[in-house]
Design a protein around this motif. Structure first.
Motif, PDB file in Angstrom:
ATOM      1  N   ALA A  78      20.015 -61.130   6.604  1.00 38.06           N
ATOM      2  CA  ALA A  78      19.087 -61.652   5.598  1.00 38.06           C
ATOM      3  C   ALA A  78      17.682 -61.089   5.807  1.00 38.06           C
ATOM      4  N   THR A  79      17.265 -60.963   7.050  1.00 35.77           N
ATOM      5  CA  THR A  79      15.947 -60.374   7.335  1.00 35.77           C
ATOM      6  C   THR A  79      15.912 -58.920   6.887  1.00 35.77           C
ATOM      7  N   TYR A  80      17.005 -58.205   7.114  1.00 32.53           N
ATOM      8  CA  TYR A  80      17.098 -56.813   6.678  1.00 32.53           C
ATOM      9  C   TYR A  80      17.035 -56.724   5.149  1.00 32.53           C
ATOM     10  N   ALA A  81      17.766 -57.599   4.465  1.00 35.48           N
ATOM     11  CA  ALA A  81      17.857 -57.514   3.006  1.00 35.48           C
ATOM     12  C   ALA A  81      16.634 -58.089   2.297  1.00 35.48           C
ATOM     13  N   TYR A  82      16.137 -59.234   2.761  1.00 38.53           N
ATOM     14  CA  TYR A  82      15.081 -59.942   2.039  1.00 38.53           C
ATOM     15  C   TYR A  82      13.717 -59.919   2.719  1.00 38.53           C
ATOM     16  N   GLY A  83      13.700 -59.735   4.025  1.00 39.19           N
ATOM     17  CA  GLY A  83      12.452 -59.853   4.781  1.00 39.19           C
ATOM     18  C   GLY A  83      12.455 -61.147   5.583  1.00 39.19           C
ATOM     19  N   ALA A  84      11.651 -61.205   6.617  1.00 38.09           N
ATOM     20  CA  ALA A  84      11.667 -62.333   7.543  1.00 38.09           C
ATOM     21  C   ALA A  84      11.170 -63.635   6.933  1.00 38.09           C
ATOM     22  N   ASP A  85      10.251 -63.557   5.991  1.00 35.37           N
ATOM     23  CA  ASP A  85       9.639 -64.775   5.471  1.00 35.37           C
ATOM     24  C   ASP A  85      10.074 -65.127   4.043  1.00 35.37           C
ATOM     25  N   ASP A  86      11.091 -64.495   3.544  1.00 37.15           N
ATOM     26  CA  ASP A  86      11.583 -64.788   2.199  1.00 37.15           C
ATOM     27  C   ASP A  86      12.251 -66.166   2.180  1.00 37.15           C
ATOM     28  N   TYR A  87      12.179 -66.853   1.055  1.00 34.99           N
ATOM     29  CA  TYR A  87      12.754 -68.196   0.957  1.00 34.99           C
ATOM     30  C   TYR A  87      14.266 -68.179   1.137  1.00 34.99           C
ATOM     31  N   PRO A 128      24.042 -45.722   1.883  1.00 31.15           N
ATOM     32  CA  PRO A 128      23.605 -46.484   0.706  1.00 31.15           C
ATOM     33  C   PRO A 128      24.711 -47.349   0.104  1.00 31.15           C
ATOM     34  N   LEU A 129      25.965 -46.895   0.190  1.00 28.99           N
ATOM     35  CA  LEU A 129      27.078 -47.678  -0.346  1.00 28.99           C
ATOM     36  C   LEU A 129      27.250 -48.982   0.435  1.00 28.99           C
ATOM     37  N   VAL A 130      27.261 -48.893   1.746  1.00 32.42           N
ATOM     38  CA  VAL A 130      27.384 -50.090   2.591  1.00 32.42           C
ATOM     39  C   VAL A 130      26.174 -50.998   2.369  1.00 32.42           C
ATOM     40  N   ASP A 131      25.008 -50.414   2.196  1.00 25.66           N
ATOM     41  CA  ASP A 131      23.787 -51.178   1.946  1.00 25.66           C
ATOM     42  C   ASP A 131      23.910 -51.996   0.658  1.00 25.66           C
ATOM     43  N   ARG A 132      24.372 -51.375  -0.402  1.00 23.60           N
ATOM     44  CA  ARG A 132      24.525 -52.086  -1.682  1.00 23.60           C
ATOM     45  C   ARG A 132      25.566 -53.197  -1.585  1.00 23.60           C
ATOM     46  N   ILE A 133      26.697 -52.904  -0.941  1.00 24.12           N
ATOM     47  CA  ILE A 133      27.762 -53.909  -0.784  1.00 24.12           C
ATOM     48  C   ILE A 133      27.256 -55.089   0.050  1.00 24.12           C
ATOM     49  N   LEU A 134      26.563 -54.790   1.115  1.00 28.76           N
ATOM     50  CA  LEU A 134      26.020 -55.830   1.989  1.00 28.76           C
ATOM     51  C   LEU A 134      25.041 -56.725   1.232  1.00 28.76           C
ATOM     52  N   LYS A 135      24.160 -56.119   0.451  1.00 28.24           N
ATOM     53  CA  LYS A 135      23.172 -56.904  -0.292  1.00 28.24           C
ATOM     54  C   LYS A 135      23.819 -57.726  -1.399  1.00 28.24           C
ATOM     55  N   LYS A 136      24.856 -57.183  -2.057  1.00 30.11           N
ATOM     56  CA  LYS A 136      25.561 -57.959  -3.089  1.00 30.11           C
ATOM     57  C   LYS A 136      26.271 -59.158  -2.469  1.00 30.11           C
ATOM     58  N   CYS A 137      26.914 -58.947  -1.329  1.00 27.67           N
ATOM     59  CA  CYS A 137      27.575 -60.064  -0.635  1.00 27.67           C
ATOM     60  C   CYS A 137      26.553 -61.122  -0.210  1.00 27.67           C
ATOM     61  N   LEU A 138      25.435 -60.672   0.293  1.00 27.53           N
ATOM     62  CA  LEU A 138      24.394 -61.606   0.740  1.00 27.53           C
ATOM     63  C   LEU A 138      23.799 -62.362  -0.449  1.00 27.53           C
ATOM     64  N   ASN A 139      23.616 -61.686  -1.585  1.00 29.27           N
ATOM     65  CA  ASN A 139      23.125 -62.366  -2.792  1.00 29.27           C
ATOM     66  C   ASN A 139      24.099 -63.457  -3.239  1.00 29.27           C
ATOM     67  N   PHE A 140      25.402 -63.163  -3.157  1.00 30.64           N
ATOM     68  CA  PHE A 140      26.414 -64.148  -3.524  1.00 30.64           C
ATOM     69  C   PHE A 140      26.352 -65.350  -2.586  1.00 30.64           C
ATOM     70  N   ILE A 141      26.268 -65.084  -1.302  1.00 34.48           N
ATOM     71  CA  ILE A 141      26.228 -66.179  -0.305  1.00 34.48           C
ATOM     72  C   ILE A 141      24.964 -67.014  -0.480  1.00 34.48           C
ATOM     73  N   SER A 142      23.823 -66.353  -0.657  1.00 38.08           N
ATOM     74  CA  SER A 142      22.573 -67.115  -0.784  1.00 38.08           C
ATOM     75  C   SER A 142      22.520 -67.909  -2.087  1.00 38.08           C
ATOM     76  N   SER A 143      23.172 -67.441  -3.147  1.00 37.06           N
ATOM     77  CA  SER A 143      23.218 -68.227  -4.381  1.00 37.06           C
ATOM     78  C   SER A 143      24.157 -69.422  -4.235  1.00 37.06           C
ATOM     79  N   TRP A 144      25.172 -69.290  -3.409  1.00 34.16           N
ATOM     80  CA  TRP A 144      26.115 -70.367  -3.151  1.00 34.16           C
ATOM     81  C   TRP A 144      25.506 -71.446  -2.269  1.00 34.16           C
ATOM     82  N   VAL A 145      24.710 -71.016  -1.273  1.00 35.56           N
ATOM     83  CA  VAL A 145      24.067 -71.968  -0.350  1.00 35.56           C
ATOM     84  C   VAL A 145      22.948 -72.629  -1.073  1.00 35.56           C
TER      85      VAL A 145
END
Length: 145
Positions: A78-87, A128-145
Motif C-alpha cells: 500500500a505504501t508503494y502504491a499509494y504513499g505512506a500517508d494516504d488514507y 510494468p505489467l506486474v505493477d498494474r496488476i498489483l495496483k488493481k488488486c490493491l484497489n479492489f482490496i481497499s475498496s472492499w475494506v
C-alpha cells in the motif's frame, strides 16, 4: 533528609513527606500509576510469588506486543502504491491491526505478507505489467475494506 512515603487508600495514592520512611525512586512513582500494588508490596516488604512474577511477565509481553502492533507503520504494498500517508494506506493498516491481527489465520497471513511483499514490490518496480496488476488488486482490496 526528607523522603516521600506513599499511602494507598480508597484506590488512590497519597504522598507524605517524612524523615524516617523508605526511599521511593521516581521510577517507582511512575510504576505506581500503572500498578500501585507493586509499590505497596515493596513498602510493606511483601514478597511476590513466582507464579505472580510469571503472570506479570506474560502480561508485560502482551502489552509490549499490543504497543508494537499499534505503532506498526509497515504496509509495504500500500505504501508503494499509494504513499505512506494516504488514507487508503491508513485504512489498510487499521484493517490489519483490528481484524487480521485478532485471529491466528490473520497473524499467519500478516507474517507471510511481510516475507513476500518486499520481493513483490521489487518485481513490480521492474515490470510494468506486474505493477498494474498489483495496483488493481490493491484497489479492489481497499475498496472492499
Amino acid at each position: 533528609m526528607l523522603l516521600l512515603k506513599a499511602i494507598y487508600t480508597e484506590g488512590r495514592i497519597f504522598w507524605v513527606m517524612s524523615k524516617d520512611l523508605p526511599y521511593i525512586s521516581a521510577s517507582e512513582v511512575a510504576e505506581a500509576s500503572y500498578c500501585s500494588y507493586r509499590l505497596q508490596n515493596r513498602l510493606n516488604k511483601v514478597s511476590v510469588s513466582k507464579r505472580a512474577q510469571k503472570a506479570a511477565m506474560r502480561g508485560n509481553k502482551r502489552h509490549d506486543y499490543q504497543n508494537r502492533i499499534g505503532k506498526d507503520r509497515r504496509c509495504f504494498v500500500a505504501t508503494y502504491a499509494y504513499g505512506a500517508d494516504d488514507y487508503r494506506t491508513h485504512q489498510l493498516r487499521i484493517f490489519r491491526d483490528q481484524v487480521l491481527a485478532c485471529s491466528l489465520l490473520g497473524k499467519c497471513f500478516i507474517a507471510t505478507y511481510y516475507m513476500v511483499s518486499p520481493t513483490l514490490i521489487s518485481v513490480a518496480r521492474k515490470s510494468p505489467l506486474v505493477d498494474r496488476i498489483l495496483k488493481k488488486c490493491l484497489n479492489f482490496i481497499s475498496s472492499w475494506v
